[in-house]
Design an enzyme around this catalytic site. Structure first.
Site, PDB file in Angstrom:
ATOM      1  N   MET A   1       0.863  -1.187   0.000  1.00 50.13           N
ATOM      2  CA  MET A   1       0.000   0.000   0.000  1.00 50.13           C
ATOM      3  C   MET A   1       0.898   1.236   0.000  1.00 50.13           C
ATOM      4  O   MET A   1       1.678   1.449   0.936  1.00 50.13           O
ATOM      5  CB  MET A   1      -0.867  -0.019   1.266  1.00 50.13           C
ATOM      6  CG  MET A   1      -2.172   0.707   1.127  1.00 50.13           C
ATOM      7  SD  MET A   1      -3.530  -0.459   0.831  1.00 50.13           S
ATOM      8  CE  MET A   1      -4.844   0.618   0.327  1.00 50.13           C
TER       9      MET A   1
ATOM     10  N   SER B   1     -25.833   5.738  -7.557  1.00 46.08           N
ATOM     11  CA  SER B   1     -26.108   5.234  -8.901  1.00 46.08           C
ATOM     12  C   SER B   1     -25.591   3.791  -9.039  1.00 46.08           C
ATOM     13  O   SER B   1     -26.038   2.918  -8.287  1.00 46.08           O
ATOM     14  CB  SER B   1     -25.484   6.180  -9.923  1.00 46.08           C
ATOM     15  OG  SER B   1     -26.014   5.945 -11.200  1.00 46.08           O
TER      16      SER B   1
ATOM     17  N   ASP C   1     -34.311  13.407 -11.649  1.00 48.62           N
ATOM     18  CA  ASP C   1     -33.181  12.588 -12.086  1.00 48.62           C
ATOM     19  C   ASP C   1     -33.477  12.061 -13.490  1.00 48.62           C
ATOM     20  O   ASP C   1     -34.469  11.354 -13.690  1.00 48.62           O
ATOM     21  CB  ASP C   1     -33.011  11.424 -11.090  1.00 48.62           C
ATOM     22  CG  ASP C   1     -31.735  10.640 -11.322  1.00 48.62           C
ATOM     23  OD1 ASP C   1     -31.418  10.362 -12.503  1.00 48.62           O
ATOM     24  OD2 ASP C   1     -31.061  10.298 -10.338  1.00 48.62           O
TER      25      ASP C   1
ATOM     26  N   HIS D   1     -29.444  14.000 -10.790  1.00 48.28           N
ATOM     27  CA  HIS D   1     -28.578  12.843 -10.495  1.00 48.28           C
ATOM     28  C   HIS D   1     -27.184  13.273 -10.018  1.00 48.28           C
ATOM     29  O   HIS D   1     -26.336  12.424  -9.767  1.00 48.28           O
ATOM     30  CB  HIS D   1     -28.454  12.006 -11.781  1.00 48.28           C
ATOM     31  CG  HIS D   1     -27.969  10.595 -11.564  1.00 48.28           C
ATOM     32  ND1 HIS D   1     -28.720   9.640 -10.919  1.00 48.28           N
ATOM     33  CD2 HIS D   1     -26.824   9.957 -11.924  1.00 48.28           C
ATOM     34  CE1 HIS D   1     -28.059   8.488 -10.882  1.00 48.28           C
ATOM     35  NE2 HIS D   1     -26.901   8.656 -11.478  1.00 48.28           N
TER      36      HIS D   1
END
Lengths: 299, 299
Positions: free
Chosen positions: A1, A161, A241, A276
């Site tokens: 990492m 979404s 939306d 949205h």
């Protein structure tokens, strides 16, 4: 990492990391926000700081929500960390949509494990987000001390979404082992098997057999998962939306929940005048933050 | 004035407008946020809703700050409207930097009236932002009723980087007629005559004569403006801002203010670990919002 960048945001720090994923066989980017409580040397803190995982929508990187959703103020308010994963594997070696569209391929991994060539090799986002990433973050952040950040047990999930879909899907699939303590979504795709965005993704990643799609479709999963306690799912969607009628259709999840243990425990709030965009998401982040904070035992 | 788009954000509405400017002789875009108080039919409101003008930095459009600075929650909290102008004239007919860089030309108008060809024709951003735009917004929003939004009298100004410069410059140049009641800035360029970004802009827009530059340089202006009352200027800058030493140099404004009426009334807060991004801006927007709300008589 690898820590790519770290900077002050609100009362805490945003850490931009990258690592080689064994699930996707690519280098993956992820942003982690550590709230002010992480730096407060609070000896009275009896439990590690819980995390909220935010899954982003089509085309997004970890930066979109980090910059525009404003979870950071809420993370400081309640004392949880945020994890912003990427939306797919990326790179020249990663198969993309032959049509180079924005709703399939890179930036559109749909948080599932692909079974179809050429996507199966790298598109293993379900394993990555729900299994590998939390383990990797735990190993990175908790290696030198008693666990201060909880990526494994006291965790909530949310998303927008495609990411709202990914959150509900991951919550329900991991429900038996209580993978996530809390779930919410902003304008999610709830029934991918029956809407164009989902059908394109499922066909490409999972193949033509619709039976295979059920394992990743919230409207199928919810019928086979027994709800316990006060658990519920919180969903917001804007009535302006542009994807509401064609791709999102949140009412289908309410219908699927009928006559199951989830009836009346999936809450869809349709809010007036919202679209949205992240203007919509950021407006309702405070309500979702409070919802998760309660479920994570912070208030 | 055309309404391009209007949508719900927080408790109010964001209105995206465009109009043909007589100052710049181009079509200009501007975003206006109307707070929840605007829609509240509050008959007890004795004065029109004041506005805060936010001037953006290099490369930005009105959308950057609208999406990332998160003024909207603060506007709802205190009851002011926000105005987000563009950073320059735009279009194929508008002269651009011959080198096509991002720190001069389109997206980098520096909020001044250019005197040099070929820029003088369209780059009249001082007149546009401080004179034409408020009049145009007043005519558009207040045409049918008693004035509900105050774009002309009870107005604050702020901005980021080049926009922080534009805010301080506009505040000081309009100080005699109290054009703005309040001024703050995030990581501003305070002494453009003596830093590379400013020198490139001033040379291109105003010509080689440095004497002409003084009319737009806050470090020159502040010496000739007599402060009144409790007026002060609030500035934040991050100590990890990569432009701090070369382009911003806020200490030069403190030096310029010495032995003037502004000594001790320019406050520069250097904050640890913050860079030049909207992560920095959004973190300190609440403090700036409270500062302006006080100066606008809202608290």
């Amino acid at each position: 990492m690898n820590v790519v960048k770290e900077l002050s945001v609100c009362g805490g720090r945003l850490v931009k990391l990258s690592h080689n994923s064994t699930s996707t066989k690519t280098c993956m980017n992820v942003n982690v926000y550590l709230p002010k409580q992480y730096y407060a040397q609070d000896s009275s803190r009896s439990r590690p700081i819980p995390t909220v995982v935010y899954l982003s929508g089509l085309t997004c990187t970890p930066d979109n929500a980090s910059e525009k959703a404003f979870w950071q103020f809420q993370a400081d308010k309640y004392g949880f960390a945020m994890v912003f994963p990427d939306t797919s594997p990326r790179g020249d070696q990663v198969a993309n949509d032959p049509e180079d569209s924005w709703d399939f391929g890179q930036g559109a991994g749909f948080y599932l494990n692909a079974t179809q060539d050429p996507y199966a090799q790298h598109y293993q986002m379900y394993d990555y987000v729900h299994k590998e990433l939390p383990q990797t973050l735990d190993a990175h952040f908790n290696k030198n001390a008693a666990a201060e950040l909880d990526f494994l047990d006291n965790v909530a999930i949310t998303g927008h979404s495609m990411g709202g879909y990914g959150a509900i899907c991951g919550y329900l699939k991991g429900y038996a082992e209580r993978r996530y303590k809390s779930c919410s979504a902003f304008a999610p795709i709830v029934n991918p098997s029956n809407v164009p965005w989902g059908q394109k993704a499922f066909k490409g990643y999972l193949g033509d057999e619709r039976a295979q799609w059920q394992a990743y479709d919230p409207c199928a999963l919810i019928k086979n998962v027994k709800r316990v306690g006060d658990d519920k799912v919180l969903i917001h969607v804007g009535d302006e939306d542009p994807f509401l009628e064609k791709h999102l259709r949140p009412e289908l999840l309410l219908e699927a929940a009928k006559s199951t243990s989830w009836e009346n425990y999936v809450q869809v709030k349709k809010v007036h005048g919202f679209d949205h965009s992240y203007y919509f998401v950021s407006t309702f982040v405070p309500e979702h933050a409070e919802f998760h904070a309660k479920n994570l035992g912070l208030i």
